[in-house]
Design an enzyme around this catalytic site. Sequence first.
Site, PDB file in Angstrom:
ATOM      1  N   GLU A  42       7.899   4.368  -3.517  1.00 52.83           N
ATOM      2  CA  GLU A  42       9.272   3.916  -3.720  1.00 52.83           C
ATOM      3  C   GLU A  42       9.995   3.700  -2.394  1.00 52.83           C
ATOM      4  O   GLU A  42      10.760   2.746  -2.234  1.00 52.83           O
ATOM      5  CB  GLU A  42      10.040   4.917  -4.590  1.00 52.83           C
ATOM      6  CG  GLU A  42       9.602   4.946  -6.046  1.00 52.83           C
ATOM      7  CD  GLU A  42       9.861   3.634  -6.770  1.00 52.83           C
ATOM      8  OE1 GLU A  42      10.715   2.848  -6.301  1.00 52.83           O
ATOM      9  OE2 GLU A  42       9.210   3.389  -7.800  1.00 52.83           O
ATOM     10  N   TYR A 125      18.649   5.979  -6.895  1.00 50.14           N
ATOM     11  CA  TYR A 125      17.539   5.199  -7.439  1.00 50.14           C
ATOM     12  C   TYR A 125      16.201   5.909  -7.239  1.00 50.14           C
ATOM     13  O   TYR A 125      15.434   6.099  -8.184  1.00 50.14           O
ATOM     14  CB  TYR A 125      17.472   3.807  -6.796  1.00 50.14           C
ATOM     15  CG  TYR A 125      16.137   3.166  -7.075  1.00 50.14           C
ATOM     16  CD1 TYR A 125      15.864   2.601  -8.314  1.00 50.14           C
ATOM     17  CD2 TYR A 125      15.115   3.215  -6.119  1.00 50.14           C
ATOM     18  CE1 TYR A 125      14.615   2.080  -8.597  1.00 50.14           C
ATOM     19  CE2 TYR A 125      13.859   2.687  -6.395  1.00 50.14           C
ATOM     20  CZ  TYR A 125      13.625   2.123  -7.635  1.00 50.14           C
ATOM     21  OH  TYR A 125      12.381   1.624  -7.924  1.00 50.14           O
ATOM     22  N   ASP A 143      17.082  -0.789 -10.198  1.00 53.77           N
ATOM     23  CA  ASP A 143      16.941  -1.457  -8.914  1.00 53.77           C
ATOM     24  C   ASP A 143      17.508  -2.867  -9.038  1.00 53.77           C
ATOM     25  O   ASP A 143      18.121  -3.232 -10.056  1.00 53.77           O
ATOM     26  CB  ASP A 143      15.488  -1.457  -8.439  1.00 53.77           C
ATOM     27  CG  ASP A 143      14.589  -2.374  -9.268  1.00 53.77           C
ATOM     28  OD1 ASP A 143      15.031  -2.878 -10.321  1.00 53.77           O
ATOM     29  OD2 ASP A 143      13.427  -2.592  -8.858  1.00 53.77           O
TER      30      ASP A 143
END
Length: 295
Positions: A42, A125, A143
């Site tokens: 990520e 996030y 996102d």
Amino acid sequence: MTSLPPRGAMVGDTIVDWYAGAARDLPWRRPGVDAWAVLVSEVMLQQTPVARVEPVWREWMDRWPTPGHLAAVAPADVIRAWGKLGYPRRALRLRETAVAVVERHGGVVPDDVAALEALPGIGTYTARAVACFGYGQPQPVVDTNVRRVVARLVHGWAEAGNARAADLTDIGALAPTDTARATRFSVAVMELGALVCVARTPRCGACPVRDRCAWRLAGSPVHDGPAKRVQKFAGTDRQVRGRLLDVLRAAHEPVDAATLEPAWDDAIQRSRCLDSLLTDGLVEQTADGLFRLPA
């Protein structure tokens, strides 16, 4: 006036069913991949295409399969391993995160969103993505791709605009009620935005929820707000910083300022970028005035 399409779990279930046959085979999505591997992916994927991330991610996971492995190495090692992914401060942040996981959580990435957000460089996030994709929690994960899907599907907007606090609520309202499918939905809607509901040329004919999309029902109106600025790269400080780091990655010993001069002709810009690398902790200056990656 065209009414908005019905929202709710039915839409989410349709997207999950589509994902079963459309998902890309990405290594960090495979069964058995742990939360640390998800976290690394990520961070690497922020503002960086999948094709560039995948080989670097594989190398990192081979070298540093746990937070403890990464926490034990020097910052210079992670900057070298980061290579051409761009925004190299992310490499230092990942190492800082690894150190924090070792010191605060015994080397195990926490599964609690609040604890994840308390780690260095981990925002809302990434924390939700790790909880969802690493631990199977049905967290709404938003996102840029997800925001674009929600903007069109729910609100009838051509573009998502700025991030909104309501984004989490909007995407949560579409999630299936089944826990496992709700978890799957978070990655499925992200994939829909990445592959079908793309920014400039959406592939509406391939969209599984096209008949419920508010934007299509409204006639696919064009965006009437300010145009999105396209970020250039050539000639920017980002490019110069990258050139300077390339020299230092290749060097086996500290180098003097003259060795850095061929990296960029403009001496003023080169000096400014070198100063910014020093400030960011990506470069160190030795007592005798030489430059190197941080020890």
